[in-house]
Design a protein around this motif. Structure first.
Motif, PDB file in Angstrom:
ATOM      1  N   THR A   1       0.846  -1.186   0.000  1.00 37.73           N
ATOM      2  CA  THR A   1       0.000   0.000   0.000  1.00 37.73           C
ATOM      3  C   THR A   1       0.878   1.232   0.000  1.00 37.73           C
ATOM      4  OG1 THR A   1      -0.112  -0.342   2.371  1.00 37.73           O
ATOM      5  CG2 THR A   1      -2.068  -0.893   1.121  1.00 37.73           C
TER       6      THR A   1
ATOM      7  N   LYS B   1       1.856   4.954   0.645  1.00 37.46           N
ATOM      8  CA  LYS B   1       1.515   5.680   1.868  1.00 37.46           C
ATOM      9  C   LYS B   1       0.278   6.548   1.704  1.00 37.46           C
ATOM     10  CE  LYS B   1       4.835   6.247   5.350  1.00 37.46           C
ATOM     11  NZ  LYS B   1       5.628   7.181   6.123  1.00 37.46           N
ATOM     12  N   ARG B   2       0.277   7.391   0.684  1.00 28.75           N
ATOM     13  CA  ARG B   2      -0.857   8.295   0.485  1.00 28.75           C
ATOM     14  C   ARG B   2      -1.787   7.691  -0.551  1.00 28.75           C
ATOM     15  NH1 ARG B   2      -2.035  12.474   3.568  1.00 28.75           N
ATOM     16  NH2 ARG B   2      -2.185  14.073   1.958  1.00 28.75           N
ATOM     17  N   LYS B   3      -3.075   7.748  -0.243  1.00 29.73           N
ATOM     18  CA  LYS B   3      -4.036   7.142  -1.159  1.00 29.73           C
ATOM     19  C   LYS B   3      -5.272   8.015  -1.247  1.00 29.73           C
ATOM     20  CE  LYS B   3      -3.668   2.257  -1.907  1.00 29.73           C
ATOM     21  NZ  LYS B   3      -4.202   0.943  -1.690  1.00 29.73           N
TER      22      LYS B   3
ATOM     23  N   ALA C   1     -10.347   9.588   6.526  1.00 28.38           N
ATOM     24  CA  ALA C   1      -9.244   9.139   7.385  1.00 28.38           C
ATOM     25  C   ALA C   1      -9.781   8.533   8.683  1.00 28.38           C
ATOM     26  CB  ALA C   1      -8.306  10.310   7.689  1.00 28.38           C
TER      27      ALA C   1
ATOM     28  N   LEU D   1      -7.738  12.272   0.241  1.00 35.04           N
ATOM     29  CA  LEU D   1      -6.367  11.776   0.254  1.00 35.04           C
ATOM     30  C   LEU D   1      -6.019  11.430   1.699  1.00 35.04           C
ATOM     31  CD1 LEU D   1      -4.145  11.390  -1.865  1.00 35.04           C
ATOM     32  CD2 LEU D   1      -3.261  13.639  -1.219  1.00 35.04           C
ATOM     33  N   ILE D   2      -5.714  10.169   1.932  1.00 31.91           N
ATOM     34  CA  ILE D   2      -5.415   9.778   3.315  1.00 31.91           C
ATOM     35  C   ILE D   2      -4.135   8.949   3.370  1.00 31.91           C
ATOM     36  CG2 ILE D   2      -7.852   9.751   3.966  1.00 31.91           C
ATOM     37  CD1 ILE D   2      -7.527   6.614   4.011  1.00 31.91           C
ATOM     38  N   THR D   3      -3.612   8.827   4.574  1.00 35.24           N
ATOM     39  CA  THR D   3      -2.444   7.974   4.811  1.00 35.24           C
ATOM     40  C   THR D   3      -2.892   6.763   5.608  1.00 35.24           C
ATOM     41  OG1 THR D   3      -1.128   9.975   4.929  1.00 35.24           O
ATOM     42  CG2 THR D   3      -0.089   7.943   5.699  1.00 35.24           C
ATOM     43  N   LEU D   4      -2.707   5.600   5.015  1.00 30.39           N
ATOM     44  CA  LEU D   4      -3.070   4.387   5.746  1.00 30.39           C
ATOM     45  C   LEU D   4      -1.999   4.090   6.786  1.00 30.39           C
ATOM     46  CD1 LEU D   4      -4.304   2.159   2.797  1.00 30.39           C
ATOM     47  CD2 LEU D   4      -5.705   3.087   4.650  1.00 30.39           C
ATOM     48  N   PRO D   5      -2.396   3.584   7.939  1.00 33.11           N
ATOM     49  CA  PRO D   5      -1.389   3.284   8.971  1.00 33.11           C
ATOM     50  C   PRO D   5      -0.454   2.159   8.517  1.00 33.11           C
ATOM     51  CG  PRO D   5      -3.559   2.477   9.624  1.00 33.11           C
ATOM     52  CD  PRO D   5      -3.752   3.264   8.366  1.00 33.11           C
ATOM     53  N   GLU D   6       0.789   2.265   8.946  1.00 33.44           N
ATOM     54  CA  GLU D   6       1.773   1.214   8.663  1.00 33.44           C
ATOM     55  C   GLU D   6       1.457  -0.006   9.527  1.00 33.44           C
ATOM     56  OE1 GLU D   6       4.344   1.208   6.547  1.00 33.44           O
ATOM     57  OE2 GLU D   6       3.842   3.215   5.818  1.00 33.44           O
TER      58      GLU D   6
ATOM     59  N   GLU E   1       1.495   0.018  13.469  1.00 33.64           N
ATOM     60  CA  GLU E   1       1.322   1.387  13.956  1.00 33.64           C
ATOM     61  C   GLU E   1       0.123   1.491  14.912  1.00 33.64           C
ATOM     62  OE1 GLU E   1       1.477   4.178  10.680  1.00 33.64           O
ATOM     63  OE2 GLU E   1       0.486   5.718  11.895  1.00 33.64           O
TER      64      GLU E   1
END
Lengths: 284, 378, 87
Positions: free
Chosen positions: B3, B5-7, B147, B181-186, B189
C-alpha cells in the motif's frame, strides 16, 4: 468409507452431551429422537472426529437436537440455520457441517436460505425432519401441511398446497437429495451416511410423526399409528416410477431421489479463486 | 498487500482498508446503496490474502453468515444501509446474547422504509442503540472523514474482539461516498486486539464463565472445546435456562462488561472548548460542518467550540457534562429529526439552553446553516 | 456407498427358536426406565412380541426367549432408553 456392519446400540450414549439432562424435551414417541439416533450411528460408522462436526439448527422442536449432541453446536434463530451454517462452513471448509431443521424452519421462514444453499451447492448436509406442522408453537399449519389437513390455524382444513422439499432442493441445485421416514430407520441411517460423504449440498428429508399435534388433529392420534402409516404409505423410488400420479397421491416416495457427483462445490470453487489471487493473479 | 503511503480513497473503501488492517478475514453482505462499495471492495481484496467474501441472499443471511464465521474464528464484518440494518437487527441481538464479536457497518441514508437511497442521513443513530428487542448494551462508533473511517473501523474491530460484542460503525452517505487523500497506517502502527482464547483443557471449559471484567474467553469451533451456542438465554455452560439466578447474571454481564469500561470505549474530539461559551455537539459528517462553522465564528471573535463524538454508544455522559460546564448554550446539529439531542437533554442541566439544527431533507448541514443558527442563539 | 435399494427394515428372524438362550435371568436388552417415556413404539413394533407394558406403559421383557436381536426396538426408541446386548 469405513462401514461397520454391526454395532452396539449403546454407541449413542457416547455422543450425548454429558452435562445435558435427559430424557429430551420431545414428546413421548417423537420422531426427532429416532432421527437423532440414526444420525449418531451414521457419524459413528463414518468415524468422524467430534471436533470436526458442527451441528447447526434454527428454532423449533427439531432444532433442539444439536444441543444434546456432543459436537460443536450452533442453535440459531428461526429459519436462519442454513445462513449461519454457510458462514461456519465457508470459514472452516474442513468442518463437517450438519443442519438439522424442520419443515416450518427450513421452508417457510427459512425458504430463501434453503434454495440459495442448494444453489451454491455448498458442502452442508441438511436433515429436514418433516412432520407437516409447527410443533413447538402448538400445531399450526406449515408449508408441508397437506391440502385439506387440519391444524390449529387451518381449523376448517388447509386451503393451501404443500411444498415438496426434495423437488424444491433438486430444482434449486442441490446435488444429493433423498427421502426416508422414521419407520425406515436403517435406510435413513444409510442415507444420512451417503449424504455426509457426498461433496456438495445434500438434503435428507425424513418424514416424521408429530402425533401430539398433527396426529391428534388429523385422526392418527398415537405414535405407533403414525409410524405404521409411514410404512404403509412409503413407496420405493423404483416402484414409484411405475405408478401413476393418482396412485402416488398421499404416498411418500423414498430413496435417493437425486445424486450428482459432478457438480462443483462452492468452497472448492472459491478456494481456486483464492489460490490464483494469492499467487498474484491480476484482477480483471 | 503493498500500500502506497498516500491514497485517494472513497470512504466506503477506506472502511474496507481499516477492516483489513484490523484483521478482517470474512465479509458477507448484500448490495444496498450507499454501502455497496464495501461489498465490492471486500470481494476484491479478501481473496488476495486468503480471506473469504460471500454475497448472501439477503441481509439477514449476511449477518447470520458473519456470526457463523466469527464463532468459527474469523474476524468478520458486514455492511448495509438502513433497510438492510432493519432486517439484520434480530440477528444482531443473537450476536449480543451469544457474545459473538462482529462489525456491522451502516452507511446511513434517509428513511423510513426505502426512503432516500442516495441521500445522506443520520436517522439510524437510535436504531444502533435500540434496534433489536430485549435488554442489552450497544457499542457504536461514528467517523466523520475518510481518514477517520480507517481508524474508527479498526477501533470497532478492537472493541468487538475485546468485549465480545457486535459493534456498529455509523457511516453516512456523504462520508461513504467522499474521496479524500489519506495515509493508511503502517503495519504495527495501530494496536490490534484479538479475542481472548481459553487456556483451560476442554473438560474444564465453561464457555460463558463469569470473569472479573465480564468477558469470557472465546473458543472457536474446531479447537476441541465443542460447546453450545444458543440464542436462548443461557447459563455459563451455554445451555438454555429459565432460572432467575442464572438469567440475572447473564443479562448483567451483557451490560456490565461494557458499562464498567465506558472510559476506555468513549472517544471524543474536543476543539476550541477551553474558553467556549457555546458548544457545537456533533458526529459524523455534521461534525465537519460544525468544525468549519466554529473556526469561522472564532475569526469573528465568538467563543465557540466543538465536541465531536466518535463513540456514540455508550453515550459519553460524563465527558459532555464536564466539557459544557461553563457553556451558556449548546447547539446540536443532526441529519434527523432529533435523536442524539434527546441524550444531551437527558444529561445536561435544565437551565442550559439546548438548541437544535436539524435537517432531514437528504442534504448535508452546511457551515453557513450552523452559523445562522449560532447568530440566532447569540 | 450406493443408493439404498430396499426399505431397509431389518428382517425379523423366525420366532420360537431361542438360539440366543435368552431368559428372565438372561435378558436381551437393558431398558433405562428413567429415560423411557412409555411411547409404546418398541412394544408395538417388536415382530416377536417380546415386550408387555407395565403399569406405566413402559416395556417389560415378558418373553425374552422370543428376542431375535433384530434391532427394531432400539433403532426406533426416540429416547435411547433401550440398549441391546447384541454385539
Amino acid at each position: 468409507m469405513p462401514v461397520v456392519e454391526k454395532q452396539r446400540s449403546d454407541v449413542i450414549l457416547q455422543y450425548l452431551r454429558p452435562k445435558k439432562k435427559f430424557p429430551s424435551v420431545w414428546c413421548p414417541g417423537c420422531g426427532n429422537g429416532i432421527v437423532m439416533g440414526a444420525l449418531i450411528r451414521a457419524i459413528d460408522k463414518l468415524g468422524y472426529k467430534r471436533d470436526e462436526v458442527c451441528c447447526v439448527s434454527g428454532i423449533g422442536c427439531t432444532s433442539r437436537m444439536p444441543v444434546y449432541l456432543d459436537f460443536n453446536s450452533l442453535h440459531t434463530a428461526h429459519g436462519r440455520a442454513l445462513a449461519f451454517a454457510t458462514g461456519v462452513k465457508f470459514a472452516q471448509p474442513n468442518m463437517k457441517v450438519i443442519v438439522i431443521t424442520g419443515d416450518g424452519d427450513a421452508l417457510a421462514i427459512g425458504g430463501n436460505h434453503f434454495i440459495h444453499a442448494c444453489r451454491r451447492n455448498i458442502d452442508i448436509t441438511t436433515i429436514l425432519i418433516n412432520n407437516f406442522i409447527y410443533g413447538m408453537t402448538g400445531g399450526q399449519g406449515s408449508p408441508t401441511t397437506p391440502a385439506g389437513a387440519f391444524s390449529t390455524t387451518t381449523p376448517y382444513g388447509n386451503v393451501e398446497k404443500q411444498f415438496d422439499p426434495c423437488g424444491l432442493a433438486q430444482a434449486a441445485g442441490a446435488s444429493f437429495v433423498g427421502r426416508s421416514t422414521v419407520f425406515h430407520t436403517p435406510q435413513m441411517e444409510k442415507m444420512i451416511m451417503a449424504a455426509l460423504e457426498h461433496k456438495g449440498f445434500s438434503l435428507v428429508e425424513v418424514i416424521a410423526n408429530c402425533h401430539t399435534y398433527y396426529g391428534r388433529l388429523n385422526k392418527q392420534g398415537d405414535p405407533v399409528a403414525m409410524v405404521n402409516s409411514f410404512k404403509e404409505n412409503a413407496v420405493m423410488l423404483g416402484k414409484a416410477q411405475t405408478m401413476t400420479p393418482d396412485q402416488l397421491k398421499g404416498k411418500y416416495v423414498i430413496g435417493t431421489l437425486h445424486e450428482n457427483k459432478e457438480a462443483t462445490e462452492f468452497c472448492d470453487e472459491y478456494q481456486k479463486v483464492v489460490d490464483v489471487r494469492m499467487a498474484g493473479g491480476k484482477a480483471r | 498487500m503493498p500500500t502506497p503511503k498516500r491514497k485517494l480513497l472513497q470512504g466506503n473503501i477506506a472502511c474496507v482498508q481499516g477492516a483489513l488492517y484490523a484483521g478482517m478475514r470474512f465479509f458477507a453482505g448484500y448490495p444496498i446503496t450507499p454501502s455497496t462499495e464495501l461489498a465490492e471492495g471486500s470481494s476484491r481484496e479478501l481473496p488476495k490474502i486468503g480471506g473469504r467474501f460471500i454475497q448472501m441472499e439477503d441481509e439477514i443471511a449476511s449477518i447470520a453468515a458473519v456470526i457463523g464465521a466469527s464463532v468459527s474464528g474469523l474476524k468478520s464484518m458486514t455492511a448495509t444501509s438502513g433497510p438492510g440494518y432493519s432486517l439484520m437487527v434480530e440477528l444482531i441481538g443473537y450476536a449480543y446474547i451469544t457474545e459473538t464479536p462482529c462489525v456491522i457497518v451502516n452507511v446511513q441514508r434517509g428513511g423510513p422504509s426505502t426512503g432516500l437511497p442516495t441521500k445522506v442521513s443520520q436517522s439510524d443513530t437510535m436504531q444502533a442503540r435500540w434496534g433489536t428487542h430485549g435488554d442489552y448494551t450497544a457499542i457504536a462508533v461514528a467517523p466523520s472523514t475518510v481518514a477517520d473511517t480507517v481508524t474508527e473501523t479498526i477501533r470497532a474491530f478492537n472493541l468487538a474482539e475485546r468485549f465480545r460484542t457486535p459493534v456498529t460503525v455509523l457511516l453516512d452517505e456523504v462520508i461513504g461516498h467522499s474521496r479524500e487523500l489519506i495515509t493508511l497506517p503502517e503495519p504495527g502502527e495501530v494496536k490490534i486486539y484479538n479475542r481472548v482464547k481459553p487456556t483451560v483443557p476442554p473438560e474444564q471449559f465453561v464457555p460463558f464463565v463469569m470473569t472479573p471484567n465480564g468477558v469470557s474467553p472465546m473458543a472457536s469451533y474446531g479447537e476441541g472445546y465443542r460447546y453450545n451456542v444458543t440464542g436462548l438465554t443461557h447459563d455459563t455452560m451455554g445451555f438454555s435456562t429459565n432460572r432467575a439466578d442464572e438469567i440475572f447474571p447473564k443479562l448483567d454481564k451483557l451490560r456490565n462488561k461494557i458499562m464498567n469500561y465506558t472510559d476506555e470505549i468513549t472517544k471524543i474530539r474536543v476543539e476550541m472548548m477551553d474558553d467556549a461559551e457555546i458548544a457545537f455537539i456533533a458526529y459524523g459528517s455534521v461534525a465537519r460542518a460544525s468544525l468549519q462553522a466554529a473556526t469561522l465564528a472564532r475569526q469573528a471573535g465568538v467563543k465557540v467550540g466543538v465536541i465531536q463524538l466518535y463513540t456514540i454508544w455508550p453515550f459519553p455522559d460524563k465527558e459532555i457534562q464536564q466539557l459544557t460546564e461553563r457553556c451558556k448554550a449548546v447547539i446540536v446539529g443532526e441529519l434527523n429529526m432529533g435523536q442524539i439531542v434527546t441524550e444531551i437533554r437527558r444529561i445536561l442541566p435544565r437551565e442550559l439552553p439546548i438548541h437544535t439544527m436539524q435537517r432531514y431533507d437528504g442534504d448535508i448541514l452546511t457551515p453557513m446553516q450552523l452559523l445562522e443558527k449560532l447568530q440566532e442563539v447569540l | 456407498m450406493t443408493a439404498p435399494t430396499d426399505a431397509g427394515e431389518a428382517e425379523a428372524k423366525p420366532a420360537g427358536k431361542n438360539k440366543h438362550n435368552f431368559s428372565k435371568d438372561n435378558l436381551p436388552l437393558e431398558i433405562n426406565m428413567g429415560w423411557c417415556k412409555a411411547c409404546n413404539l418398541c412394544i408395538a413394533l417388536c415382530p416377536t412380541q417380546v415386550f408387555e407394558p407395565d403399569r406405566d406403559g413402559k416395556p417389560i421383557q415378558a418373553r425374552p426367549e422370543a428376542c431375535t436381536l433384530c434391532t427394531i426396538c432400539w433403532v426406533h426408541c426416540p429416547d435411547f432408553a433401550i440398549v441391546s446386548k447384541h454385539k
